[in-house]
Design a protein around this motif. Sequence first.
Motif, PDB file in Angstrom:
ATOM      1  N   VAL A 282       0.841  -1.204   0.000  1.00 42.17           N
ATOM      2  CA  VAL A 282       0.000   0.000   0.000  1.00 42.17           C
ATOM      3  C   VAL A 282       0.877   1.255   0.000  1.00 42.17           C
ATOM      4  O   VAL A 282       1.761   1.410   0.852  1.00 42.17           O
ATOM      5  N   SER A 283       0.619   2.138  -0.970  1.00 43.77           N
ATOM      6  CA  SER A 283       1.372   3.402  -1.072  1.00 43.77           C
ATOM      7  C   SER A 283       0.565   4.546  -0.477  1.00 43.77           C
ATOM      8  O   SER A 283      -0.666   4.550  -0.537  1.00 43.77           O
ATOM      9  N   ARG A 284       1.276   5.512   0.079  1.00 44.94           N
ATOM     10  CA  ARG A 284       0.675   6.745   0.573  1.00 44.94           C
ATOM     11  C   ARG A 284       1.399   7.876  -0.159  1.00 44.94           C
ATOM     12  O   ARG A 284       2.635   7.948  -0.114  1.00 44.94           O
ATOM     13  N   LEU A 285       0.642   8.727  -0.831  1.00 42.94           N
ATOM     14  CA  LEU A 285       1.268   9.801  -1.614  1.00 42.94           C
ATOM     15  C   LEU A 285       0.594  11.128  -1.320  1.00 42.94           C
ATOM     16  O   LEU A 285      -0.611  11.165  -0.997  1.00 42.94           O
ATOM     17  N   TYR A 286       1.350  12.191  -1.406  1.00 41.07           N
ATOM     18  CA  TYR A 286       0.822  13.530  -1.150  1.00 41.07           C
ATOM     19  C   TYR A 286       1.240  14.480  -2.282  1.00 41.07           C
ATOM     20  O   TYR A 286       2.353  14.379  -2.808  1.00 41.07           O
ATOM     21  N   LEU A 287       0.338  15.413  -2.591  1.00 38.43           N
ATOM     22  CA  LEU A 287       0.614  16.482  -3.554  1.00 38.43           C
ATOM     23  C   LEU A 287       0.332  17.825  -2.901  1.00 38.43           C
ATOM     24  O   LEU A 287      -0.721  17.982  -2.251  1.00 38.43           O
ATOM     25  N   GLN A 288       1.207  18.798  -3.089  1.00 37.56           N
ATOM     26  CA  GLN A 288       0.859  20.174  -2.693  1.00 37.56           C
ATOM     27  C   GLN A 288      -0.248  20.667  -3.614  1.00 37.56           C
ATOM     28  O   GLN A 288      -0.147  20.523  -4.842  1.00 37.56           O
ATOM     29  N   VAL A 289      -1.310  21.240  -3.039  1.00 37.10           N
ATOM     30  CA  VAL A 289      -2.412  21.803  -3.843  1.00 37.10           C
ATOM     31  C   VAL A 289      -2.814  23.153  -3.243  1.00 37.10           C
ATOM     32  O   VAL A 289      -2.502  23.434  -2.080  1.00 37.10           O
ATOM     33  N   PRO A 290      -3.535  23.988  -3.989  1.00 38.94           N
ATOM     34  CA  PRO A 290      -3.987  25.267  -3.418  1.00 38.94           C
ATOM     35  C   PRO A 290      -4.971  25.028  -2.272  1.00 38.94           C
ATOM     36  O   PRO A 290      -5.717  24.041  -2.285  1.00 38.94           O
ATOM     37  N   ASN A 291      -4.958  25.933  -1.295  1.00 41.20           N
ATOM     38  CA  ASN A 291      -5.950  25.848  -0.213  1.00 41.20           C
ATOM     39  C   ASN A 291      -7.350  25.831  -0.816  1.00 41.20           C
ATOM     40  O   ASN A 291      -7.610  26.510  -1.815  1.00 41.20           O
ATOM     41  N   GLY A 292      -8.231  25.049  -0.220  1.00 41.09           N
ATOM     42  CA  GLY A 292      -9.619  25.005  -0.681  1.00 41.09           C
ATOM     43  C   GLY A 292      -9.858  24.010  -1.806  1.00 41.09           C
ATOM     44  O   GLY A 292     -10.973  23.909  -2.322  1.00 41.09           O
ATOM     45  N   THR A 293      -8.822  23.249  -2.197  1.00 44.67           N
ATOM     46  CA  THR A 293      -8.985  22.258  -3.282  1.00 44.67           C
ATOM     47  C   THR A 293     -10.010  21.196  -2.870  1.00 44.67           C
ATOM     48  O   THR A 293      -9.979  20.691  -1.751  1.00 44.67           O
ATOM     49  N   ASP A 294     -10.894  20.838  -3.797  1.00 43.86           N
ATOM     50  CA  ASP A 294     -11.878  19.782  -3.551  1.00 43.86           C
ATOM     51  C   ASP A 294     -11.268  18.456  -4.014  1.00 43.86           C
ATOM     52  O   ASP A 294     -11.003  18.283  -5.210  1.00 43.86           O
ATOM     53  N   PRO A 295     -11.029  17.498  -3.099  1.00 44.95           N
ATOM     54  CA  PRO A 295     -10.356  16.254  -3.500  1.00 44.95           C
ATOM     55  C   PRO A 295     -11.156  15.461  -4.534  1.00 44.95           C
ATOM     56  O   PRO A 295     -10.583  14.695  -5.314  1.00 44.95           O
ATOM     57  N   GLN A 296     -12.475  15.664  -4.562  1.00 46.93           N
ATOM     58  CA  GLN A 296     -13.298  14.907  -5.518  1.00 46.93           C
ATOM     59  C   GLN A 296     -13.214  15.516  -6.923  1.00 46.93           C
ATOM     60  O   GLN A 296     -13.667  14.895  -7.894  1.00 46.93           O
TER      61      GLN A 296
END
Length: 403
Positions: A231-245
């Motif tokens: 199982v991998s866990r990954l993260y991306l920097q995104v703008p505040n307020g980003t909707d993950p869906q």
Amino acid sequence: MNERTVSQNPVIPESTTVGIVGGGPAGLLLARLLHQAGVECVVLESRERAYVEQRQRAGVLEQSTVDVLRASGAGERLEREGIVHDGIELSWDRRRHRIDFPGLTGGKQVWIYAQTEVVKDLIELQLADGAPLLFEAQVTEVTGADTDRPVVHYTHAGAERTLRCDYVVGCDGFHGVVRDAIPDGELTTYERVYPYSWFGILADVPPSNDELVYAHSPRGFALLSMRSHTVSRLYLQVPNGTDPQAWSDEEIWDELDARFAVDGDWKLARGPITQRAVLPLRSSVTEPLRWGRIFLAGDAGHIVPPTGAKGLNLAAADVTVLARAFGQLHRTGSSDGLDAYSRQCLSRVWRAEQFSYFMTTTLHVAPDQNPFDTRLQISQLDRIAASPHAAAELALNYVGTAL
Ligand code: FAD
Ligand code: DHB
């Protein structure tokens, strides 16, 4: 009623020595250590057990955290399933540089073992043979902070109840209520909010690298981590307020691919995404961590952005110091340990704040970042690659020995 139902609804006394608000890692570990030291305590947790056990969070444990978990009796599965890591990789300018922990720190390593598993292990121990732990017990306020007998007010199963305590410890995280019991003006909070968030995913695919990869790219930060060999866990920097869906799976993998890109033939493996969430980044420290008979521990007292992997480790360190101090009071009547608690923990906390800030601002791309700022980041990363001293400073902070 089956055994499990009975153990989940223990008889909660109306008074205790230490009232612990919050059954996250800080509250659960503190309860375990107090129980071992013969100090009576009760844990009140607002959420249900399944929620607390499944909340996806930290993944990296310092050796000192592993040591205290072992001493608390929660080390068995950790030793079996935890993965020991000897380093991390930093990625920038389409290349990678490895930070060799043992070589740079005199033999230190870190462990990969998810916070969800730490919490499960501690809950199981506590329900089997520990202090009372009540789920779905929402603490509404703490009164009498300026008296010898503070009172925790909570609701459970529709009823309002109270717990009278000699001491109250707020292990109730950043949004907790215990801090509010301390009169205005007695606490100072130092804070920084970052102009970006992390988009975290869990994916059913073996990790594409044996070690964690922290990537700086012109498109923003990315982190490759793992929960197990599958199982991998990954993260991306995104703008505040980003909707993950709002992102398709393919868009997520494409963006990760772009940010981890290096010259050569390394490739990021893709798989089904099973969880996704966006979390904002924040640094915050409340001082002092004690007022009268009220104590703050873990995220209730301080928050770090996750880039340095320090939050859970700081929580474990706080409650280790606090449990020792309550043990001393119990055994000898001396309150020296309790009196030293805040000062002792804050020096570690500020070191971790500085390191987490450094990792965050070196690796992320701010929305208003200009080319000069980027050249400074690259220069810093180049320096880490070129200088064993700079690499050792990072390694010592990451494994926890510089704290
Ligand atoms: P929490 O885990 O927040 O627990 C507080 C508990 O109190 C909760 O269970 C909550 O339900 C309960 N509560 C709140 N209010 C009340 C109330 N009124 N009444 C009763 N109960 C209440 N740290 C690391 O060390 N390494 C990492 O790799 C890392 N990665 C992270 C990645 C992510 C995505 C996130 C979000 C965090 C990460 N952290 C990491 C930080 C780490 O997860 C936290 O520092 C840690 O959870 C702190 O534990 P805590 O017990 O102090 O607080
Ligand atoms: C993980 C989270 C972090 O914040 C970090 O720095 C490293 C790993 C994780 O969730 O695995």
